[in-house]
Motif scaffolding. Sequence first.
Motif, PDB file in Angstrom:
ATOM      1  N   ARG A 192       0.834  -1.210   0.000  1.00 51.65           N
ATOM      2  CA  ARG A 192       0.000   0.000   0.000  1.00 51.65           C
ATOM      3  C   ARG A 192       0.867   1.259   0.000  1.00 51.65           C
ATOM      4  N   LYS A 193       1.897   1.283   0.863  1.00 52.13           N
ATOM      5  CA  LYS A 193       2.774   2.449   0.915  1.00 52.13           C
ATOM      6  C   LYS A 193       3.588   2.582  -0.369  1.00 52.13           C
ATOM      7  N   LEU A 194       4.014   1.450  -0.922  1.00 49.60           N
ATOM      8  CA  LEU A 194       4.746   1.487  -2.191  1.00 49.60           C
ATOM      9  C   LEU A 194       3.855   2.051  -3.289  1.00 49.60           C
ATOM     10  N   ALA A 195       2.593   1.662  -3.293  1.00 47.81           N
ATOM     11  CA  ALA A 195       1.646   2.176  -4.280  1.00 47.81           C
ATOM     12  C   ALA A 195       1.532   3.695  -4.189  1.00 47.81           C
ATOM     13  N   LYS A 196       1.419   4.199  -2.970  1.00 48.87           N
ATOM     14  CA  LYS A 196       1.309   5.651  -2.789  1.00 48.87           C
ATOM     15  C   LYS A 196       2.582   6.364  -3.232  1.00 48.87           C
ATOM     16  N   LEU A 197       3.735   5.790  -2.927  1.00 49.28           N
ATOM     17  CA  LEU A 197       5.012   6.407  -3.308  1.00 49.28           C
ATOM     18  C   LEU A 197       5.237   6.433  -4.816  1.00 49.28           C
TER      19      LEU A 197
ATOM     20  N   ASN B  60      -3.905  -2.220  -6.390  1.00 50.12           N
ATOM     21  CA  ASN B  60      -4.421  -3.387  -7.092  1.00 50.12           C
ATOM     22  C   ASN B  60      -3.467  -3.826  -8.205  1.00 50.12           C
ATOM     23  N   THR B  61      -2.916  -2.867  -8.935  1.00 47.03           N
ATOM     24  CA  THR B  61      -1.968  -3.180 -10.011  1.00 47.03           C
ATOM     25  C   THR B  61      -0.723  -3.845  -9.441  1.00 47.03           C
ATOM     26  N   ILE B  62      -0.184  -3.289  -8.377  1.00 49.52           N
ATOM     27  CA  ILE B  62       1.010  -3.875  -7.752  1.00 49.52           C
ATOM     28  C   ILE B  62       0.709  -5.294  -7.293  1.00 49.52           C
ATOM     29  N   SER B  63      -0.418  -5.490  -6.644  1.00 54.25           N
ATOM     30  CA  SER B  63      -0.787  -6.806  -6.146  1.00 54.25           C
ATOM     31  C   SER B  63      -0.906  -7.818  -7.287  1.00 54.25           C
ATOM     32  N   CYS B  64      -1.634  -7.451  -8.330  1.00 48.48           N
ATOM     33  CA  CYS B  64      -1.820  -8.365  -9.476  1.00 48.48           C
ATOM     34  C   CYS B  64      -0.493  -8.719 -10.126  1.00 48.48           C
TER      35      CYS B  64
END
Length: 80
Positions: A19-24, A30-34
């Motif tokens: 989640r923090k990586l996504a914000k950064l 969702n994209t990172i997870s997939c």
Amino acid sequence: MLNSNKLKGKIAGAGLSQRKLAKLTGISENTISCKMKGHRCFDTDEIDKICLALNITNNAEKAEIFLADMSQNRDENKSA
């Protein structure tokens, strides 16, 4: 092919969550997870953003994470 275990280790080592990586990075959670689950591949822009956020500057390390040998990933998936 992504070595998700190495990427997860780098994320944890940086004291971050997905989640923090996504914000950064501006990449959706969702994209990172997939993509970390192997459903799709990270594009070069996303790789650059992730490497910047995780301070990955060594090209060999980038290749180990984002261009992992497909047979290595199959072996890792078997043990998961």
